[in-house]
Write a protein that holds these residues in place. Structure first.
Motif, mmCIF file in Angstrom:
data_model
loop_
_atom_site.group_PDB
_atom_site.id
_atom_site.type_symbol
_atom_site.label_atom_id
_atom_site.label_comp_id
_atom_site.label_asym_id
_atom_site.label_seq_id
_atom_site.Cartn_x
_atom_site.Cartn_y
_atom_site.Cartn_z
ATOM 1 N N LEU A 62 0.842 -1.199 0.000
ATOM 2 C CA LEU A 62 0.000 0.000 0.000
ATOM 3 C C LEU A 62 0.876 1.249 0.000
ATOM 4 O O LEU A 62 1.536 1.554 1.010
ATOM 5 C CB LEU A 62 -0.921 0.013 1.229
ATOM 6 N N HIS A 84 -2.042 -1.602 -3.826
ATOM 7 C CA HIS A 84 -3.118 -0.719 -3.377
ATOM 8 C C HIS A 84 -2.595 0.708 -3.316
ATOM 9 O O HIS A 84 -1.403 0.936 -3.100
ATOM 10 C CB HIS A 84 -3.580 -1.106 -1.969
ATOM 11 N N VAL A 104 -5.138 -2.962 -7.625
ATOM 12 C CA VAL A 104 -6.385 -2.875 -6.871
ATOM 13 C C VAL A 104 -7.025 -1.513 -7.102
ATOM 14 O O VAL A 104 -6.376 -0.471 -6.978
ATOM 15 C CB VAL A 104 -6.120 -3.095 -5.374
ATOM 16 N N ARG A 106 -10.757 0.956 -6.602
ATOM 17 C CA ARG A 106 -12.022 1.162 -5.914
ATOM 18 C C ARG A 106 -13.133 1.308 -6.952
ATOM 19 O O ARG A 106 -12.863 1.619 -8.118
ATOM 20 C CB ARG A 106 -11.950 2.415 -5.052
ATOM 21 N N ASP A 128 -11.869 -3.848 -5.303
ATOM 22 C CA ASP A 128 -11.960 -4.035 -3.856
ATOM 23 C C ASP A 128 -12.773 -2.902 -3.263
ATOM 24 O O ASP A 128 -13.043 -1.878 -3.910
ATOM 25 C CB ASP A 128 -10.550 -4.062 -3.249
ATOM 26 N N PRO A 132 -10.120 -1.742 2.119
ATOM 27 C CA PRO A 132 -9.765 -3.155 1.949
ATOM 28 C C PRO A 132 -9.588 -3.859 3.292
ATOM 29 O O PRO A 132 -9.033 -3.299 4.241
ATOM 30 C CB PRO A 132 -8.437 -3.079 1.189
#
Length: 208
Positions: A62, A84, A104, A106, A128, A132
């Motif tokens: 992330l 992410h 990933v 949104r 996702d 998450p």
């Protein structure tokens, strides 16, 4: 169509073996420091070695520096990287030069990211939830017109709802974390087995 099943948030050799024996195709190891399921590269490497090469090992990151991602991925011996965060396309492509990437996204960014990565063989989209690992499902019916072929699906999935999600969106793979746990970072064996079995059964309804 063969649907892949990923069990994320693996933190131990024990849980890696449990998930592999349940039939999971991939394990996720979270290296984001903010996560309750943070695992060290050393433990992730040992867990990956315990299940053999037939099970994919995905490193989850992330908004971390590029050199940290590549260094950690190499130390953990992952086979793919899940990204992410708010990342530039150049960043994603830099990682994709070394590993297959699960990018990933949104729901609000799905259309834009689909256009960006369409046809890029090294990057696969994963839809996702905005938070998450929070266990909150998405509105699958509302997302049906936007969901791209070949994308993966996460976000609040578990044994009780994965079939409905797969029926709505026909993802190429499904991924779960929080609904497969006895506590954060500790898998519930019955939930893991039930999730894999439910996903396998739902995949039989896909058009052949």
């Amino acid at each position: 169509m063969t649907v892949q099943v990923k069990v994320c948030g693996t933190t131990s050799v024990h849980d890696a073996v449990l998930s592999a024996e349940a039939g999971a195709d991939a394990l996720g190891f979270i290296f984001a420091p903010v996560s309750k399921r943070l695992v060290s590269p050393q433990v992730a490497r040992a867990a990956g070695l315990s299940v053999g090469p037939s099970v994919a090992r995905v490193g989850v990151f992330l908004d971390q520096p590029l050199d940290e991602v590549l260094r950690t991925a190499e130390a953990a011996r992952v086979s793919a990287v899940q990204l992410h965060g708010r990342l530039s396309s150049l960043y994603v492509m830099a990682v994709a030069a070394y590993y297959p990437v699960l990018r990933v996204v949104r729901p609000a960014d799905l259309a834009t990211e689909t256009d960006m990565w369409h046809g890029h063989r090294g990057v696969t989209l994963m839809l996702d939830a905005p938070e998450p690992g929070g266990g909150i499902p998405l509105d699958w019916d509302a997302l049906r017109p936007l969901f791209p072929d070949g994308a993966w699906l996460a976000g609040g999935l578990g044994p009780g709802n994965v079939a409905a999600a797969m029926t709505a969106l026909r993802p190429a793979a499904v991924d779960a974390v929080s609904r497969l746990e006895a506590s954060p970072g500790v898998k519930d064996p019955e939930a893991v087995r039930a999730f894999v079995q439910a996903a396998r059964l739902a995949a039989r309804s896909y058009p052949q």
